[in-house]
Write an enzyme that holds these catalytic residues in place. Structure first.
Site, short mmCIF file in Angstrom:
data_model
loop_
_atom_site.label_atom_id
_atom_site.label_comp_id
_atom_site.label_asym_id
_atom_site.label_seq_id
_atom_site.Cartn_x
_atom_site.Cartn_y
_atom_site.Cartn_z
N GLY A 287 0.77 -1.23 0.00
CA GLY A 287 0.00 0.00 0.00
C GLY A 287 0.81 1.28 0.00
CD GLU A 329 0.85 -9.28 1.20
OE1 GLU A 329 0.69 -10.50 1.27
OE2 GLU A 329 -0.07 -8.46 1.30
N GLY A 331 3.24 -3.42 -4.23
CA GLY A 331 3.00 -3.61 -5.65
C GLY A 331 3.28 -2.30 -6.37
NE ARG A 332 -0.86 2.43 -5.44
CZ ARG A 332 -2.06 2.50 -6.01
NH1 ARG A 332 -2.25 3.24 -7.07
NH2 ARG A 332 -3.08 1.84 -5.49
CE1 TYR A 387 -10.12 1.80 -7.33
CE2 TYR A 387 -8.40 2.00 -8.99
CZ TYR A 387 -9.19 1.21 -8.17
OH TYR A 387 -9.06 -0.15 -8.23
CB CYS A 414 -18.90 5.18 -26.89
SG CYS A 414 -18.30 4.85 -28.54
C1 PLP Z 1 -3.36 -4.95 -3.51
C2 PLP Z 1 -2.67 -5.64 -2.41
C3 PLP Z 1 -1.33 -5.38 -2.16
C4 PLP Z 1 -0.51 -4.38 -2.93
O1 PLP Z 1 -0.97 -3.07 -2.78
P1 PLP Z 1 -0.10 -1.86 -3.38
O2 PLP Z 1 -0.92 -0.67 -3.07
O3 PLP Z 1 0.01 -2.10 -4.85
O4 PLP Z 1 1.21 -1.88 -2.70
C5 PLP Z 1 -0.71 -6.09 -1.15
N1 PLP Z 1 -1.39 -7.01 -0.42
C6 PLP Z 1 -2.69 -7.28 -0.64
C7 PLP Z 1 -3.38 -8.29 0.18
C8 PLP Z 1 -3.38 -6.60 -1.64
O5 PLP Z 1 -4.67 -6.87 -1.84
#
Ligand code: PLP
Length: 490
Positions: A287, A329, A331-332, A387, A414
């Protein structure tokens, strides 16, 4: 001579400043290696956007492989360093849902990270990329029996359990196979992060996780979270590794992570005492926020890591417990800023709009808003629609010394909500055939892309050491028609 600021439009949102230099590529929006050439064209590792368009077409996702690797390694190193004395380091699981293909899965593994998946399809990508199951985790609030079996077949290192119902299903499937599934329990600590702020609530009203609130089940006053711990301890076919939480996305301040960590550690200590168990791991989710516009100020990974480590260290000392092995974890924060989307400009249109801010005296004064249409849109980036996400953009195929003009970059779908960049100052001479680049599109753009209006999904190009290669090819018209069973395919 007029100043740039005098071009500010009353239609622009308050946060949007008129850039001093429209050609500038403002940090921290762009990947390392992205710059303008002496002629003024945007290039990545020296490869110009017109060369990329020539070779791969538009729209196109352009990703810096170098930048991806640096950010992935950066998270691993920063968290390892901050947590070294607490639990010997941190396992970093890249959240594959943000952007995943086999090449990226391999980079992740090569940089010493693990991979988070949340579906059979994502497991299939990991398998194709040759990632060992021990380096994978499987998420999801509604895993099918097929997905659970697949995870067990692949010997996935952890299945993150989202409900009591699922816990029982996994126990049944795993014990039926004569195995024990390694699981974590996803808890909802009542901490929610919403961009710049977090809120703490006692109760949960969402589909994810097991609530830690005391009276959610009514049975002996146990929370759903405790009920799950008790069930996991006694269930056959279950090996409880620990607890998990993920409090939200695009979070800038570490306070929310810290509060969640405190709550989970306190709960862990209580459960370990009550049930006479040890949970060796704790996952604090992802996150971490990135910059989409110049007003976003993400924190360096090291700063977040140190803030979180301080809280884990102090909380464990206070509780007199040995710290579990921590995992995260992101991602972004790894992939988001590695990528820009390259579009070609088509139709231009200027409308006149009342500012609606009451500063125009009689209210009849209108101002121009220029709509700049590009050859993609909500099918390659649905985040503005989903969003209300803000982005920024630059004229990429050339520099310009023209005046700034408030513009709205829109797609070709469209749908009047088909906006790519709601508000941005672009040079007044932007014209059909120019290329625009939108930075920060590495996460949740390609991953969420669709074929709305039968647009072909764009390809993804990875650039490293001055060479560009396709890691996902763009779709063709044939791809679009491939699954259509109405008229025989020839
Ligand atoms: C989406 C998600 C992430 C990654 O979130 P980011 O904002 O991309 O870092 C990590 N853990 C879980 C369980 C998620 O659903």
């Amino acid at each position: 001579m007029t100043t740039k600021a005098s071009h500010a439009s009353p239609l622009a949102p308050e946060w949007l400043a008129v850039p001093e230099d429209l050609n500038a590529l403002q940090a921290p929006l762009w990947a390392a290696g992205v710059d303008r050439t002496a002629e003024g064209e945007v290039a990545i590792d020296g490869i110009t956007v017109s060369e990329l368009k020539e070779q791969f077409g538009t729209p196109l996702f352009v990703m810096s492989e170098t930048d991806f690797r640096v950010r992935a390694r950066g998270f691993k190193d920063a968290f390892d360093a901050a947590f070294a004395d607490i639990c010997g380091g941190v396992d970093v699981y890249y959240a594959g849902k943000s952007f995943l293909c086999t090449a990226v899965a391999q980079w992740v593994a090569e940089e010493g990270l693990r991979l988070d998946t949340c579906s059979g399809g994502e497991l299939a990508v990991a398998a194709r990329a040759g990632i060992p199951g021990s380096k994978l985790s499987l998420h999801g609030n509604n895993k099918s029996d097929t997905e659970i079996n697949r995870a067990l077949d692949m010997k996935v290192g952890r299945i993150v359990v989202d409900s009591l119902d699922e816990l029982q299903r996994i126990a049944r499937i795993a014990s039926g196979r004569g195995e024990a599934a390694k699981i974590m329990l996803r808890l909802t600590p009542g901490v929610h992060a919403h961009t710049h702020e977090f809120i703490a609530t006692a109760h949960e009203d969402q589909k994810f996780g097991l609530s830690m609130a005391g009276d959610t089940t009514g049975e002996a006053g146990l929370s759903a979270a405790e009920e799950a711990v008790a069930a996991a301890v006694s269930a056959p076919g279950i090996e409880l590794l620990g607890l998990h939480c993920h409090i939200g996305s695009q979070i800038f301040e570490p306070d929310g992570f810290a509060l969640a960590a405190q709550k989970l550690l306190a709960f862990q200590a209580a459960m370990q005492g009550k049930y006479g168990i040890v949970m060796p791991e704790l996952d604090l989710g992802g996150g971490y926020g990135i910059a989409y516009t110049p007003v976003d100020t993400p924190r360096p990974a090291a700063e977040i890591a140190e803030a979180m480590a301080a809280v884990v260290r102090a909380t464990c000392a206070e509780l007199g417990m040995e710290a579990p092995r921590i995992s995260i974890e992101p991602g972004r924060a790894i992939v988001g800023s590695t990528t820009f989307t390259l579009y070609e400009v088509g139709t231009l249109k200027t409308v006149r709009v009342d500012s609606g801010n009451g500063q125009d005296g009689d209210g009849n004064v209108t101002y121009p808003r220029r709509y700049v249409s590009v050859d993609g849109g909500m099918s390659d980036n649905p985040r503005p629609v989903l969003y209300d996400a803000d982005y920024s953009a630059v004229l990429a195929s050339r520099g310009s010394v023209e005046e700034p003009q408030l513009s709205r970059v829109v797609g070709k779908h469209c749908e009047s909500g088909d906006i790519v960049v709601r508000d941005v100052y672009l040079p007044a001479d932007v014209a059909a055939g120019d290329l625009l680049a939108v930075p920060g599109t590495g996460a949740y753009c390609w991953a969420l892309s669709s074929n709305y209006n039968y647009l072909a999904r764009p390809g993804v190009v990875a650039v490293r050491d001055g060479a560009a290669r396709l890691i996902v090819r763009g779709e063709t018209e044939e791809d679009l028609l491939n699954r259509d069973m109405g008229v025989a395919n020839v």
